[in-house]
Design a protein around this motif. Structure first.
Motif, PDB file in Angstrom:
ATOM      1  N   GLY A  32      45.669  11.631  10.614  1.00  5.00           N
ATOM      2  CA  GLY A  32      44.900  12.844  10.889  1.00  5.00           C
ATOM      3  C   GLY A  32      45.751  14.097  11.010  1.00  5.00           C
ATOM      4  N   PHE A 103      49.964  20.207  12.018  1.00  2.00           N
ATOM      5  CA  PHE A 103      48.716  20.630  12.642  1.00  2.00           C
ATOM      6  C   PHE A 103      48.048  19.392  13.241  1.00  2.00           C
ATOM      7  N   GLU A 105      45.033  19.263  15.312  1.00  2.00           N
ATOM      8  CA  GLU A 105      43.696  19.283  15.947  1.00  2.00           C
ATOM      9  C   GLU A 105      42.725  18.231  15.400  1.00  2.00           C
ATOM     10  N   MET A 106      42.982  17.718  14.218  1.00  2.00           N
ATOM     11  CA  MET A 106      42.076  16.706  13.661  1.00  2.00           C
ATOM     12  C   MET A 106      42.502  15.290  14.071  1.00  2.00           C
TER      13      MET A 106
ATOM     14  N   PRO B 285      41.314  20.029   5.555  1.00  5.64           N
ATOM     15  CA  PRO B 285      41.414  18.977   6.578  1.00  5.64           C
ATOM     16  C   PRO B 285      40.098  18.593   7.243  1.00  5.64           C
ATOM     17  N   LEU B 289      39.184  14.793   6.632  1.00  3.43           N
ATOM     18  CA  LEU B 289      39.456  13.927   7.778  1.00  3.43           C
ATOM     19  C   LEU B 289      38.203  13.586   8.578  1.00  3.43           C
ATOM     20  N   GLN B 290      37.081  14.239   8.303  1.00  4.58           N
ATOM     21  CA  GLN B 290      35.856  13.949   9.053  1.00  4.58           C
ATOM     22  C   GLN B 290      34.812  13.227   8.216  1.00  4.58           C
TER      23      GLN B 290
END
Lengths: 139, 332
Positions: A32, A103, A105-106, B285, B289-290
Protein backbone atom coordinates in the motif's frame (compact mmCIF):
# COMPACT_ATOMS: atom_id res chain seq x y z
CA UNK A 1 22.16 -20.55 -5.18
CA UNK A 2 23.20 -19.32 -1.76
CA UNK A 3 22.55 -15.85 -0.41
CA UNK A 4 26.10 -14.70 -1.10
CA UNK A 5 25.71 -15.48 -4.81
CA UNK A 6 22.29 -13.96 -5.30
CA UNK A 7 21.84 -10.97 -7.54
CA UNK A 8 19.69 -7.95 -6.84
CA UNK A 9 16.83 -6.77 -9.02
CA UNK A 10 13.51 -4.91 -9.05
CA UNK A 11 10.60 -6.62 -7.35
CA UNK A 12 8.23 -7.47 -10.17
CA UNK A 13 5.27 -9.25 -8.63
CA UNK A 14 3.60 -6.44 -6.68
CA UNK A 15 4.98 -3.34 -8.34
CA UNK A 16 3.32 -0.89 -10.69
CA UNK A 17 5.55 1.85 -12.07
CA UNK A 18 5.69 4.61 -14.59
CA UNK A 19 8.37 7.14 -15.44
CA UNK A 20 7.50 10.69 -16.45
CA UNK A 21 10.22 13.01 -17.66
CA UNK A 22 12.88 10.85 -15.96
CA UNK A 23 11.09 10.70 -12.58
CA UNK A 24 9.39 7.51 -11.46
CA UNK A 25 6.15 6.76 -9.65
CA UNK A 26 6.05 3.34 -8.00
CA UNK A 27 3.06 1.69 -6.30
CA UNK A 28 3.58 -1.39 -4.16
CA UNK A 29 0.15 -3.02 -4.29
CA UNK A 30 1.06 -5.50 -1.56
CA UNK A 31 2.12 -2.97 1.06
CA UNK A 32 0.00 0.00 0.00
CA UNK A 33 3.01 2.31 -0.02
CA UNK A 34 3.67 4.39 -3.06
CA UNK A 35 6.81 6.26 -3.97
CA UNK A 36 8.19 9.09 -5.99
CA UNK A 37 11.81 9.03 -7.18
CA UNK A 38 13.82 11.98 -8.44
CA UNK A 39 15.87 11.78 -11.64
CA UNK A 40 19.01 10.32 -10.09
CA UNK A 41 16.96 7.86 -8.07
CA UNK A 42 15.03 6.80 -11.14
CA UNK A 43 18.26 6.20 -13.05
CA UNK A 44 19.46 3.85 -10.32
CA UNK A 45 16.04 2.19 -10.05
CA UNK A 46 15.99 1.47 -13.78
CA UNK A 47 19.45 -0.15 -13.61
CA UNK A 48 17.84 -2.88 -11.52
CA UNK A 49 15.46 -3.76 -14.31
CA UNK A 50 18.14 -6.37 -14.88
CA UNK A 51 19.68 -8.49 -12.15
CA UNK A 52 22.86 -6.91 -10.79
CA UNK A 53 25.78 -8.17 -8.79
CA UNK A 54 25.70 -6.60 -5.31
CA UNK A 55 29.51 -6.73 -5.13
CA UNK A 56 29.86 -4.81 -8.39
CA UNK A 57 27.27 -2.30 -7.22
CA UNK A 58 29.17 -1.70 -4.02
CA UNK A 59 32.38 -1.23 -5.97
CA UNK A 60 31.03 1.24 -8.50
CA UNK A 61 28.44 3.23 -6.52
CA UNK A 62 29.18 6.19 -4.30
CA UNK A 63 28.25 6.11 -0.63
CA UNK A 64 25.20 8.24 -1.39
CA UNK A 65 24.08 5.88 -4.11
CA UNK A 66 24.60 2.85 -1.86
CA UNK A 67 22.46 4.51 0.77
CA UNK A 68 19.75 4.88 -1.83
CA UNK A 69 20.05 1.22 -2.82
CA UNK A 70 19.68 0.32 0.86
CA UNK A 71 16.46 2.37 0.95
CA UNK A 72 15.11 0.50 -2.06
CA UNK A 73 15.87 -2.79 -0.33
CA UNK A 74 14.30 -1.68 2.95
CA UNK A 75 11.14 -0.69 1.09
CA UNK A 76 11.10 -4.11 -0.61
CA UNK A 77 11.42 -2.52 -4.03
CA UNK A 78 14.63 -4.45 -4.68
CA UNK A 79 14.80 -8.13 -3.87
CA UNK A 80 17.42 -10.83 -3.94
CA UNK A 81 17.16 -12.91 -7.09
CA UNK A 82 18.53 -16.16 -8.46
CA UNK A 83 18.77 -14.61 -11.94
CA UNK A 84 22.34 -14.37 -13.23
CA UNK A 85 23.75 -10.89 -12.74
CA UNK A 86 24.28 -8.67 -15.76
CA UNK A 87 27.37 -6.51 -15.66
CA UNK A 88 26.84 -2.77 -15.48
CA UNK A 89 27.77 -0.99 -18.68
CA UNK A 90 28.90 2.59 -18.93
CA UNK A 91 29.80 4.99 -16.23
CA UNK A 92 27.48 5.74 -13.33
CA UNK A 93 27.51 9.51 -13.21
CA UNK A 94 26.10 11.14 -10.08
CA UNK A 95 24.12 14.18 -11.26
CA UNK A 96 22.32 14.81 -7.99
CA UNK A 97 21.53 13.05 -4.73
CA UNK A 98 19.15 10.17 -5.45
CA UNK A 99 15.94 10.59 -3.47
CA UNK A 100 12.96 8.43 -2.65
CA UNK A 101 9.78 9.83 -1.12
CA UNK A 102 7.32 7.38 0.42
CA UNK A 103 3.59 8.04 0.84
CA UNK A 104 1.89 6.16 3.66
CA UNK A 105 -1.73 7.14 3.81
CA UNK A 106 -3.10 4.20 1.82
CA UNK A 107 -1.00 1.56 3.56
CA UNK A 108 -3.26 0.98 6.55
CA UNK A 109 -6.00 -0.22 4.21
CA UNK A 110 -3.74 -3.00 3.04
CA UNK A 111 -3.20 -4.83 6.32
CA UNK A 112 -5.54 -7.50 5.00
CA UNK A 113 -4.90 -9.49 1.88
CA UNK A 114 -8.42 -10.67 1.17
CA UNK A 115 -8.02 -13.06 -1.69
CA UNK A 116 -4.73 -14.63 -0.94
CA UNK A 117 -4.63 -15.12 2.79
CA UNK A 118 -7.95 -16.80 3.36
CA UNK A 119 -8.07 -19.15 6.31
CA UNK A 120 -9.32 -22.16 4.39
CA UNK A 121 -9.27 -24.41 7.42
CA UNK A 122 -11.14 -22.04 9.68
CA UNK A 123 -13.93 -19.61 9.04
CA UNK A 124 -12.66 -18.47 5.68
CA UNK A 125 -12.06 -14.88 6.68
CA UNK A 126 -8.77 -13.24 5.84
CA UNK A 127 -5.79 -13.71 8.06
CA UNK A 128 -3.80 -10.70 9.17
CA UNK A 129 -0.33 -11.18 7.83
CA UNK A 130 1.78 -12.56 10.62
CA UNK A 131 4.68 -10.49 11.66
CA UNK A 132 3.50 -7.55 9.59
CA UNK A 133 5.66 -4.62 10.47
CA UNK A 134 5.88 -1.35 8.72
CA UNK A 135 9.38 -0.69 7.35
CA UNK A 136 10.81 2.69 8.35
CA UNK A 137 10.18 5.53 5.96
CA UNK A 138 13.90 5.82 5.42
CA UNK A 139 16.71 3.31 5.74
CA UNK B 1 0.74 -17.09 1.45
CA UNK B 2 -1.76 -19.41 -0.17
CA UNK B 3 -0.53 -20.57 -3.58
CA UNK B 4 -2.26 -19.33 -6.68
CA UNK B 5 -3.84 -22.65 -7.62
CA UNK B 6 -5.46 -22.87 -4.22
CA UNK B 7 -6.65 -19.29 -4.49
CA UNK B 8 -8.25 -19.94 -7.86
CA UNK B 9 -9.91 -23.04 -6.52
CA UNK B 10 -11.06 -21.19 -3.43
CA UNK B 11 -12.44 -18.30 -5.47
CA UNK B 12 -14.31 -20.67 -7.79
CA UNK B 13 -15.74 -22.50 -4.80
CA UNK B 14 -16.90 -19.27 -3.21
CA UNK B 15 -18.63 -18.19 -6.42
CA UNK B 16 -20.39 -21.55 -6.64
CA UNK B 17 -21.65 -21.28 -3.07
CA UNK B 18 -22.97 -17.78 -3.68
CA UNK B 19 -24.65 -18.92 -6.88
CA UNK B 20 -26.42 -21.74 -5.03
CA UNK B 21 -27.38 -19.47 -2.13
CA UNK B 22 -28.77 -16.77 -4.42
CA UNK B 23 -30.94 -19.31 -6.19
CA UNK B 24 -32.55 -20.08 -2.82
CA UNK B 25 -32.60 -16.51 -1.51
CA UNK B 26 -35.99 -15.14 -0.47
CA UNK B 27 -37.52 -11.91 -1.78
CA UNK B 28 -35.85 -12.02 -5.18
CA UNK B 29 -36.88 -9.05 -7.28
CA UNK B 30 -37.11 -8.67 -11.05
CA UNK B 31 -33.86 -7.64 -12.70
CA UNK B 32 -33.19 -3.97 -13.30
CA UNK B 33 -31.02 -2.50 -16.04
CA UNK B 34 -28.10 -0.07 -15.71
CA UNK B 35 -26.28 1.34 -18.73
CA UNK B 36 -22.78 2.73 -18.44
CA UNK B 37 -21.20 3.72 -21.72
CA UNK B 38 -21.46 0.68 -24.00
CA UNK B 39 -22.13 -1.78 -21.18
CA UNK B 40 -25.59 -3.07 -20.26
CA UNK B 41 -25.69 -4.42 -16.73
CA UNK B 42 -28.56 -6.36 -15.22
CA UNK B 43 -28.78 -6.11 -11.45
CA UNK B 44 -30.74 -8.73 -9.53
CA UNK B 45 -31.48 -8.11 -5.89
CA UNK B 46 -32.74 -10.32 -3.08
CA UNK B 47 -33.25 -9.98 0.65
CA UNK B 48 -32.36 -6.56 2.04
CA UNK B 49 -29.81 -5.81 -0.67
CA UNK B 50 -32.01 -3.06 -2.09
CA UNK B 51 -31.18 -1.05 1.01
CA UNK B 52 -27.51 -1.23 0.00
CA UNK B 53 -27.80 -0.84 -3.76
CA UNK B 54 -30.66 1.56 -4.34
CA UNK B 55 -29.57 4.83 -2.73
CA UNK B 56 -26.62 5.24 -5.07
CA UNK B 57 -28.11 3.59 -8.15
CA UNK B 58 -31.90 3.89 -8.10
CA UNK B 59 -32.07 6.94 -10.33
CA UNK B 60 -30.12 5.12 -13.01
CA UNK B 61 -31.84 1.74 -12.84
CA UNK B 62 -34.75 0.96 -15.13
CA UNK B 63 -36.64 -1.98 -16.54
CA UNK B 64 -34.77 -4.49 -18.65
CA UNK B 65 -34.77 -3.51 -22.32
CA UNK B 66 -31.90 -5.49 -23.83
CA UNK B 67 -29.73 -8.53 -23.14
CA UNK B 68 -27.16 -8.15 -20.41
CA UNK B 69 -23.46 -7.79 -21.07
CA UNK B 70 -22.83 -8.17 -17.35
CA UNK B 71 -25.03 -9.51 -14.52
CA UNK B 72 -24.68 -8.55 -10.88
CA UNK B 73 -26.57 -10.43 -8.14
CA UNK B 74 -26.72 -8.82 -4.73
CA UNK B 75 -28.30 -10.40 -1.68
CA UNK B 76 -28.31 -10.41 2.06
CA UNK B 77 -28.90 -13.56 3.97
CA UNK B 78 -28.28 -13.61 7.69
CA UNK B 79 -27.18 -16.97 8.95
CA UNK B 80 -25.65 -17.98 5.64
CA UNK B 81 -21.94 -18.37 5.93
CA UNK B 82 -20.52 -19.13 2.49
CA UNK B 83 -17.05 -19.19 3.92
CA UNK B 84 -17.77 -21.47 6.86
CA UNK B 85 -17.00 -24.80 5.27
CA UNK B 86 -13.92 -26.05 3.53
CA UNK B 87 -13.95 -24.95 -0.06
CA UNK B 88 -14.74 -27.69 -2.54
CA UNK B 89 -12.88 -27.74 -5.77
CA UNK B 90 -14.03 -25.73 -8.77
CA UNK B 91 -12.85 -25.89 -12.35
CA UNK B 92 -9.28 -24.68 -12.41
CA UNK B 93 -9.92 -22.93 -15.69
CA UNK B 94 -12.54 -20.69 -14.21
CA UNK B 95 -11.39 -17.13 -14.19
CA UNK B 96 -12.98 -16.10 -10.94
CA UNK B 97 -12.00 -13.24 -8.69
CA UNK B 98 -13.10 -13.05 -5.09
CA UNK B 99 -12.81 -10.54 -2.33
CA UNK B 100 -13.83 -10.74 1.29
CA UNK B 101 -14.15 -7.69 3.47
CA UNK B 102 -14.03 -8.67 7.13
CA UNK B 103 -14.87 -5.15 8.30
CA UNK B 104 -18.18 -5.09 6.49
CA UNK B 105 -18.80 -8.84 6.47
CA UNK B 106 -19.28 -9.04 2.72
CA UNK B 107 -18.10 -11.26 -0.10
CA UNK B 108 -17.88 -10.35 -3.77
CA UNK B 109 -17.07 -12.69 -6.64
CA UNK B 110 -16.72 -12.15 -10.37
CA UNK B 111 -16.67 -14.87 -13.02
CA UNK B 112 -14.99 -13.50 -16.11
CA UNK B 113 -16.18 -16.36 -18.32
CA UNK B 114 -19.84 -16.30 -17.26
CA UNK B 115 -19.85 -12.50 -16.87
CA UNK B 116 -21.74 -12.85 -13.59
CA UNK B 117 -20.85 -11.30 -10.24
CA UNK B 118 -22.21 -11.86 -6.74
CA UNK B 119 -22.29 -9.60 -3.73
CA UNK B 120 -23.31 -11.11 -0.43
CA UNK B 121 -23.80 -9.27 2.83
CA UNK B 122 -24.58 -11.01 6.10
CA UNK B 123 -25.80 -8.02 8.06
CA UNK B 124 -26.70 -4.66 6.56
CA UNK B 125 -26.23 -2.99 9.95
CA UNK B 126 -22.52 -3.84 9.86
CA UNK B 127 -21.86 -2.09 6.57
CA UNK B 128 -19.63 0.96 6.64
CA UNK B 129 -20.71 4.20 5.05
CA UNK B 130 -18.77 3.75 1.86
CA UNK B 131 -20.64 0.55 0.95
CA UNK B 132 -23.84 2.57 0.62
CA UNK B 133 -22.22 5.43 -1.29
CA UNK B 134 -20.45 3.13 -3.75
CA UNK B 135 -22.21 -0.25 -3.77
CA UNK B 136 -20.98 -3.25 -5.76
CA UNK B 137 -17.78 -1.38 -6.54
CA UNK B 138 -15.69 -4.56 -6.58
CA UNK B 139 -17.96 -5.99 -9.28
CA UNK B 140 -17.76 -2.79 -11.33
CA UNK B 141 -14.01 -2.69 -10.86
CA UNK B 142 -13.52 -6.25 -12.09
CA UNK B 143 -16.01 -6.21 -14.95
CA UNK B 144 -15.83 -2.80 -16.63
CA UNK B 145 -12.27 -3.08 -18.03
CA UNK B 146 -13.53 -5.56 -20.63
CA UNK B 147 -15.28 -2.52 -22.14
CA UNK B 148 -12.19 -0.32 -21.77
CA UNK B 149 -13.92 1.38 -18.88
CA UNK B 150 -12.51 1.74 -15.38
CA UNK B 151 -14.04 2.63 -12.04
CA UNK B 152 -11.77 5.30 -10.58
CA UNK B 153 -11.67 7.43 -7.47
CA UNK B 154 -12.20 10.88 -8.94
CA UNK B 155 -14.84 13.53 -9.55
CA UNK B 156 -15.69 15.12 -12.90
CA UNK B 157 -17.28 18.45 -13.76
CA UNK B 158 -17.59 20.35 -17.01
CA UNK B 159 -19.50 22.76 -19.18
CA UNK B 160 -22.66 22.67 -21.27
CA UNK B 161 -20.59 21.87 -24.37
CA UNK B 162 -19.67 18.54 -22.83
CA UNK B 163 -16.02 19.24 -22.03
CA UNK B 164 -14.90 18.04 -18.61
CA UNK B 165 -12.17 18.16 -15.99
CA UNK B 166 -11.26 15.09 -13.97
CA UNK B 167 -10.74 16.12 -10.34
CA UNK B 168 -8.10 13.97 -8.71
CA UNK B 169 -6.55 13.59 -5.31
CA UNK B 170 -6.74 11.68 -2.06
CA UNK B 171 -9.77 12.07 0.19
CA UNK B 172 -9.98 15.33 2.07
CA UNK B 173 -8.17 17.50 -0.48
CA UNK B 174 -11.23 19.28 -1.83
CA UNK B 175 -12.51 17.15 -4.72
CA UNK B 176 -16.08 16.90 -3.45
CA UNK B 177 -16.20 20.53 -2.32
CA UNK B 178 -14.94 21.66 -5.73
CA UNK B 179 -17.31 19.39 -7.65
CA UNK B 180 -20.42 20.35 -5.69
CA UNK B 181 -19.67 24.06 -5.68
CA UNK B 182 -19.09 23.99 -9.44
CA UNK B 183 -22.39 22.19 -9.99
CA UNK B 184 -24.30 24.46 -7.61
CA UNK B 185 -22.96 27.44 -9.54
CA UNK B 186 -24.19 26.13 -12.87
CA UNK B 187 -21.51 23.78 -14.19
CA UNK B 188 -22.23 20.18 -15.16
CA UNK B 189 -21.33 17.28 -12.86
CA UNK B 190 -20.79 13.61 -13.72
CA UNK B 191 -19.94 12.37 -10.28
CA UNK B 192 -18.29 13.07 -6.95
CA UNK B 193 -16.42 10.20 -5.35
CA UNK B 194 -16.22 7.76 -8.26
CA UNK B 195 -16.61 8.08 -12.01
CA UNK B 196 -16.04 5.64 -14.85
CA UNK B 197 -13.06 6.50 -17.04
CA UNK B 198 -13.75 5.41 -20.62
CA UNK B 199 -10.61 4.78 -22.68
CA UNK B 200 -12.27 3.11 -25.66
CA UNK B 201 -11.70 6.24 -27.76
CA UNK B 202 -10.99 9.78 -26.66
CA UNK B 203 -11.00 9.91 -22.87
CA UNK B 204 -14.45 10.32 -21.34
CA UNK B 205 -15.97 10.19 -17.85
CA UNK B 206 -19.33 8.48 -17.22
CA UNK B 207 -21.65 8.69 -14.26
CA UNK B 208 -22.00 5.75 -11.92
CA UNK B 209 -23.13 6.56 -8.34
CA UNK B 210 -25.71 9.14 -7.39
CA UNK B 211 -24.31 9.98 -3.95
CA UNK B 212 -22.20 12.97 -3.06
CA UNK B 213 -20.55 13.08 0.32
CA UNK B 214 -19.95 16.29 2.22
CA UNK B 215 -17.99 16.86 5.37
CA UNK B 216 -19.79 19.05 7.93
CA UNK B 217 -17.16 21.78 7.54
CA UNK B 218 -17.27 21.90 3.76
CA UNK B 219 -18.24 25.31 2.37
CA UNK B 220 -20.34 23.47 -0.20
CA UNK B 221 -22.93 22.81 2.51
CA UNK B 222 -24.04 26.44 2.22
CA UNK B 223 -25.04 25.84 -1.40
CA UNK B 224 -27.22 22.84 -0.76
CA UNK B 225 -29.18 23.88 2.35
CA UNK B 226 -32.36 22.13 1.25
CA UNK B 227 -30.67 18.80 0.82
CA UNK B 228 -32.13 16.09 2.94
CA UNK B 229 -29.15 14.02 3.77
CA UNK B 230 -29.82 10.35 3.48
CA UNK B 231 -27.96 9.78 6.65
CA UNK B 232 -24.91 11.16 8.31
CA UNK B 233 -22.86 8.03 8.32
CA UNK B 234 -20.17 7.03 10.75
CA UNK B 235 -17.60 8.55 8.43
CA UNK B 236 -19.05 11.88 9.59
CA UNK B 237 -20.16 12.87 6.12
CA UNK B 238 -23.62 13.63 4.85
CA UNK B 239 -24.62 11.36 1.99
CA UNK B 240 -26.76 13.38 -0.35
CA UNK B 241 -28.62 12.24 -3.44
CA UNK B 242 -26.98 14.14 -6.29
CA UNK B 243 -30.06 13.91 -8.49
CA UNK B 244 -32.21 15.41 -5.73
CA UNK B 245 -30.08 18.48 -4.99
CA UNK B 246 -28.27 19.10 -8.26
CA UNK B 247 -30.30 17.03 -10.71
CA UNK B 248 -30.44 19.73 -13.37
CA UNK B 249 -26.67 19.97 -13.42
CA UNK B 250 -26.11 16.26 -13.68
CA UNK B 251 -24.78 14.98 -17.01
CA UNK B 252 -24.21 11.34 -17.97
CA UNK B 253 -20.83 11.84 -19.64
CA UNK B 254 -18.15 14.41 -20.36
CA UNK B 255 -15.26 14.49 -22.82
CA UNK B 256 -12.16 14.95 -20.67
CA UNK B 257 -9.86 17.82 -21.59
CA UNK B 258 -7.88 18.25 -18.37
CA UNK B 259 -7.09 16.90 -14.92
CA UNK B 260 -7.39 19.18 -11.92
CA UNK B 261 -5.74 18.46 -8.57
CA UNK B 262 -7.29 20.64 -5.87
CA UNK B 263 -5.49 21.65 -2.72
CA UNK B 264 -7.16 23.25 0.28
CA UNK B 265 -5.75 26.74 0.88
CA UNK B 266 -6.69 30.07 2.39
CA UNK B 267 -7.74 31.45 -0.96
CA UNK B 268 -8.75 30.05 -4.32
CA UNK B 269 -6.00 30.40 -6.90
CA UNK B 270 -5.49 30.14 -10.64
CA UNK B 271 -4.61 26.71 -11.97
CA UNK B 272 -0.89 26.03 -12.42
CA UNK B 273 0.44 23.37 -14.74
CA UNK B 274 1.31 20.17 -12.93
CA UNK B 275 3.71 17.42 -14.01
CA UNK B 276 2.44 14.05 -15.20
CA UNK B 277 4.31 12.42 -12.33
CA UNK B 278 2.62 14.52 -9.66
CA UNK B 279 -0.74 14.02 -11.32
CA UNK B 280 -0.33 10.25 -11.37
CA UNK B 281 0.61 10.39 -7.69
CA UNK B 282 -2.64 12.25 -7.03
CA UNK B 283 -4.83 10.11 -9.27
CA UNK B 284 -3.63 6.52 -9.13
CA UNK B 285 -3.06 5.29 -5.56
CA UNK B 286 -6.59 5.73 -4.19
CA UNK B 287 -8.03 3.89 -7.19
CA UNK B 288 -5.39 1.17 -7.49
CA UNK B 289 -5.11 0.46 -3.76
CA UNK B 290 -8.82 0.62 -2.87
CA UNK B 291 -10.35 -1.27 -5.75
CA UNK B 292 -9.61 -4.88 -6.67
CA UNK B 293 -8.48 -5.99 -10.08
CA UNK B 294 -7.17 -2.60 -11.11
CA UNK B 295 -3.55 -3.46 -11.60
CA UNK B 296 -3.71 -5.02 -15.03
CA UNK B 297 -5.96 -2.58 -16.86
CA UNK B 298 -6.83 0.44 -14.76
CA UNK B 299 -3.29 1.54 -13.96
CA UNK B 300 -2.37 1.83 -17.67
CA UNK B 301 -5.63 3.73 -18.23
CA UNK B 302 -4.69 6.24 -15.53
CA UNK B 303 -1.19 6.55 -16.98
CA UNK B 304 -2.73 7.30 -20.36
CA UNK B 305 -4.91 10.02 -18.82
CA UNK B 306 -1.88 11.60 -17.15
CA UNK B 307 0.12 11.51 -20.38
CA UNK B 308 -2.61 12.82 -22.69
CA UNK B 309 -4.44 15.39 -20.62
CA UNK B 310 -2.93 18.66 -19.40
CA UNK B 311 -2.93 18.66 -15.61
CA UNK B 312 -3.22 21.53 -13.17
CA UNK B 313 -2.91 22.05 -9.47
CA UNK B 314 -5.23 24.69 -8.10
CA UNK B 315 -5.89 26.05 -4.64
CA UNK B 316 -9.40 25.92 -3.23
CA UNK B 317 -10.36 28.36 -0.51
CA UNK B 318 -13.44 29.63 1.29
CA UNK B 319 -14.01 32.20 -1.50
CA UNK B 320 -16.26 29.69 -3.20
CA UNK B 321 -17.40 32.01 -5.99
CA UNK B 322 -13.89 31.85 -7.43
CA UNK B 323 -13.84 28.05 -7.64
CA UNK B 324 -15.95 27.57 -10.80
CA UNK B 325 -13.91 30.27 -12.54
CA UNK B 326 -10.70 28.45 -11.66
CA UNK B 327 -12.09 25.15 -12.95
CA UNK B 328 -13.42 26.79 -16.12
CA UNK B 329 -9.91 27.99 -16.95
CA UNK B 330 -8.91 24.36 -17.31
CA UNK B 331 -11.64 23.81 -19.87
CA UNK B 332 -10.31 26.38 -22.34
Amino acid sequence: MNAAQQSLRKQQLNILEETFESEAVIINIASGYYFSLNGAGTEIWQLFGQARDPAEIEQRFSAEQMEFVAQLRTQELLLASDDPAVQLSGEIIATETPKLERFDEMADLLQFDPVHDIDLDGDGWPVLREGFTRPPASA
Amino acid sequence: MTDQATVRTAAGGLAQRLRDAFERAPDRQPALELNIGRATIHIEIAGDAAEIVMPALRKRLGPVTQPADLTFRAFTQPGLDPLGQAITGAAASQRVSAMTDPISGTLSTWDEDERVGYYWCGNVDRLPAWDFAAPLRALFSWSLPSFDMHLIHAAAVGNDEGAGVLLAGPSGRGKSTTAIICAAKGMRIVGDDYVVLDTSGDLRAHTIFDIVKLRPDSPANALVPDAEALLVREDGKAHIQLSDVLGEQHIESLDLVAIGVPKIAEQTGKPRRESGRSTLLALAPSSILQLPGTQRDTFPALVRACRELPAYEFEVGPDIDAIPAAVSMMLT
